[in-house]
Write a protein that holds these residues in place. Sequence first.
Motif, short mmCIF file in Angstrom:
data_model
loop_
_atom_site.label_atom_id
_atom_site.label_comp_id
_atom_site.label_asym_id
_atom_site.label_seq_id
_atom_site.Cartn_x
_atom_site.Cartn_y
_atom_site.Cartn_z
N TYR A 166 16.94 2.41 -4.06
CA TYR A 166 16.58 3.14 -2.85
C TYR A 166 15.88 4.45 -3.15
N LEU A 167 15.75 4.80 -4.42
CA LEU A 167 15.04 6.01 -4.80
C LEU A 167 13.56 5.75 -5.06
N ARG A 168 13.16 4.49 -5.05
CA ARG A 168 11.81 4.16 -5.47
C ARG A 168 10.74 4.55 -4.45
N TRP A 169 11.15 4.93 -3.24
CA TRP A 169 10.16 5.38 -2.26
C TRP A 169 9.75 6.84 -2.49
N GLY A 170 10.43 7.51 -3.42
CA GLY A 170 10.08 8.90 -3.68
C GLY A 170 10.51 9.84 -2.58
N LYS A 171 11.52 9.45 -1.81
CA LYS A 171 12.01 10.29 -0.71
C LYS A 171 13.50 10.54 -0.90
N PRO A 172 14.03 11.61 -0.27
CA PRO A 172 15.47 11.88 -0.37
C PRO A 172 16.27 10.70 0.14
N LEU A 173 17.39 10.44 -0.49
CA LEU A 173 18.27 9.34 -0.09
C LEU A 173 19.57 9.89 0.47
N ALA A 174 19.89 9.47 1.70
CA ALA A 174 21.16 9.82 2.32
C ALA A 174 21.98 8.54 2.50
N VAL A 175 23.22 8.54 2.03
CA VAL A 175 24.15 7.45 2.30
C VAL A 175 24.79 7.79 3.65
N THR A 176 24.37 7.09 4.68
CA THR A 176 24.75 7.45 6.04
C THR A 176 26.12 6.93 6.44
N GLU A 177 26.66 6.00 5.68
CA GLU A 177 28.05 5.55 5.82
C GLU A 177 28.51 5.02 4.47
N PHE A 178 29.75 5.31 4.10
CA PHE A 178 30.41 4.61 3.00
C PHE A 178 31.91 4.78 3.19
N GLY A 179 32.67 3.80 2.71
CA GLY A 179 34.11 3.91 2.84
C GLY A 179 34.80 2.57 2.68
N THR A 180 36.12 2.59 2.85
CA THR A 180 36.93 1.38 2.79
C THR A 180 38.24 1.64 3.51
N CYS A 181 39.08 0.61 3.57
CA CYS A 181 40.36 0.71 4.27
C CYS A 181 41.49 1.04 3.29
N ALA A 182 42.66 1.34 3.86
CA ALA A 182 43.79 1.82 3.04
C ALA A 182 44.80 0.71 2.78
N TYR A 183 44.37 -0.34 2.09
CA TYR A 183 45.30 -1.36 1.63
C TYR A 183 44.80 -1.93 0.30
N ALA A 184 45.69 -2.46 -0.48
CA ALA A 184 45.34 -3.00 -1.79
C ALA A 184 44.31 -4.11 -1.64
N GLY A 185 43.23 -4.02 -2.40
CA GLY A 185 42.18 -5.02 -2.36
C GLY A 185 41.07 -4.76 -1.37
N ALA A 186 41.19 -3.73 -0.54
CA ALA A 186 40.18 -3.49 0.49
C ALA A 186 38.79 -3.22 -0.08
N PRO A 187 38.63 -2.41 -1.15
CA PRO A 187 37.28 -2.17 -1.65
C PRO A 187 36.55 -3.45 -2.08
N GLY A 207 0.78 -1.22 0.00
CA GLY A 207 0.00 0.00 0.00
C GLY A 207 0.81 1.27 0.00
N TYR A 208 2.11 1.16 -0.23
CA TYR A 208 2.96 2.36 -0.17
C TYR A 208 2.70 3.29 -1.34
N ALA A 209 2.70 4.58 -1.05
CA ALA A 209 2.67 5.60 -2.09
C ALA A 209 3.50 6.77 -1.60
N PRO A 210 4.37 7.35 -2.45
CA PRO A 210 5.17 8.50 -2.03
C PRO A 210 4.28 9.66 -1.60
N THR A 211 4.68 10.37 -0.58
CA THR A 211 3.90 11.49 -0.08
C THR A 211 4.30 12.78 -0.77
N ALA A 212 3.39 13.73 -0.77
CA ALA A 212 3.70 15.05 -1.33
C ALA A 212 4.81 15.71 -0.55
N GLU A 213 4.81 15.49 0.79
CA GLU A 213 5.85 16.08 1.62
C GLU A 213 7.22 15.56 1.22
#
Length: 392
Positions: A257-278, A36-42
């Motif tokens: 993650y955009l399909r809800w019609g709401k702003p998307l925030a990536v609240t964490e992203f990153g990797t370590c500092a060695y070859a192959g970490a990503p 029953g989800y529908a994006p809100t005007a807000e």
Amino acid sequence: MRKLDERTWRGRGLTRARFLAGMAGVGVAAGGLPAGYAPTAEAAAAGATGAEGVRPGLRHRGVVYTVGAGGTPGTAFRTARMRRDVAAIRDRLHADTVEVTGDGVERLTATATEAAERGLRIWLQPTLGDVPERDILDHLAETGRCAERLRRQGAAVELSVGCEFWLFVPGIVPGADVFERIRNLQQGRVDPVAMQRRLNRFTAKAAAVGRSVFRGRLSYAAAQDDEVDWRLFDIVGIDYYSFFPDRGGYVRELRRYLRWGKPLAVTEFGTCAYAGAPETAGMGWDVVDHEKNPEEIKGHLVRSERTQAAYLMRLLDVFSSLGLYAAMVFEFVTPDAPHRPGDPLHDLDLASYALTKTLQDRPFDPTSGWHWEPKEAFHAVARRYAREQPAP
């Protein structure tokens, strides 16, 4: 109320990956749209973006700043150090947003207030865990009241009710602590339907508490494949640690993650500092043998600050192309993972996602003072943030 073990915080990426592996093993599918989800005007008015008509440019550029008590006497929270760090986040990193996260209302409040006084946008996220549910909700309410006071004083502040509740809140997944819950998931000792029901119940409770004390925009930091009823929130928040060999993989995944019609925030992203970490897709921290004294790095890793910097730049390119609402690099500093130049066996910074490297005055002394120095990723992010203005 005790804090989570510092290694748990360093291991968010790993625990997420282990969780997803465990969930696959017990046959839980990734979440879809609530019935029953529908994006809100807000939500649309708040600046939601989608696959079509995307506004280019990342609206808010941030970094995660964790305010835990510290794992050793030498890394305990210090107000003066926090103030210098917040100043560096604004003046040297050129971020416009700081995600203030961790436990301890006084630490959260002091840091958020300092950020507000320096004109930074605040994403305030309490993450108390492994205590009774009531304590977690009380901690959220008190933190939310601080956010509301700052908002009424004119600060730009948003409140996240927490992070990956299935992992940190007792009773959703069986287990006395984070690590036991993960083992239960991996070994199939979890009823996935009951788990989702308990998760939904607590998430709704947390959202209600947040709404009761805070009148600004509300969010939650979910793991990538969590099933969340985003009708409860104004902003979709995702902790994002994927790896794809090409840009298109990231774009296709993030558009989900955009399909809800709401702003998307990536609240964490990153990797370590060695070859192959990503390529570890969030498991990069799992290179420390904690049974050794002192702790040792497992294997023969090749330190590569350039690898970390390149991964962050690639993701920021993707986030900008999709016109995301905000992205917060994980994280500014990890005091309990010191860098030990010339000693790769004990260079715990290899297991850190931080933009800075911690250097102890007296290596291996838990009472030692320390300072941080920028990694290549710090300089790369600073250059990017300095030249990229928020979308109008």
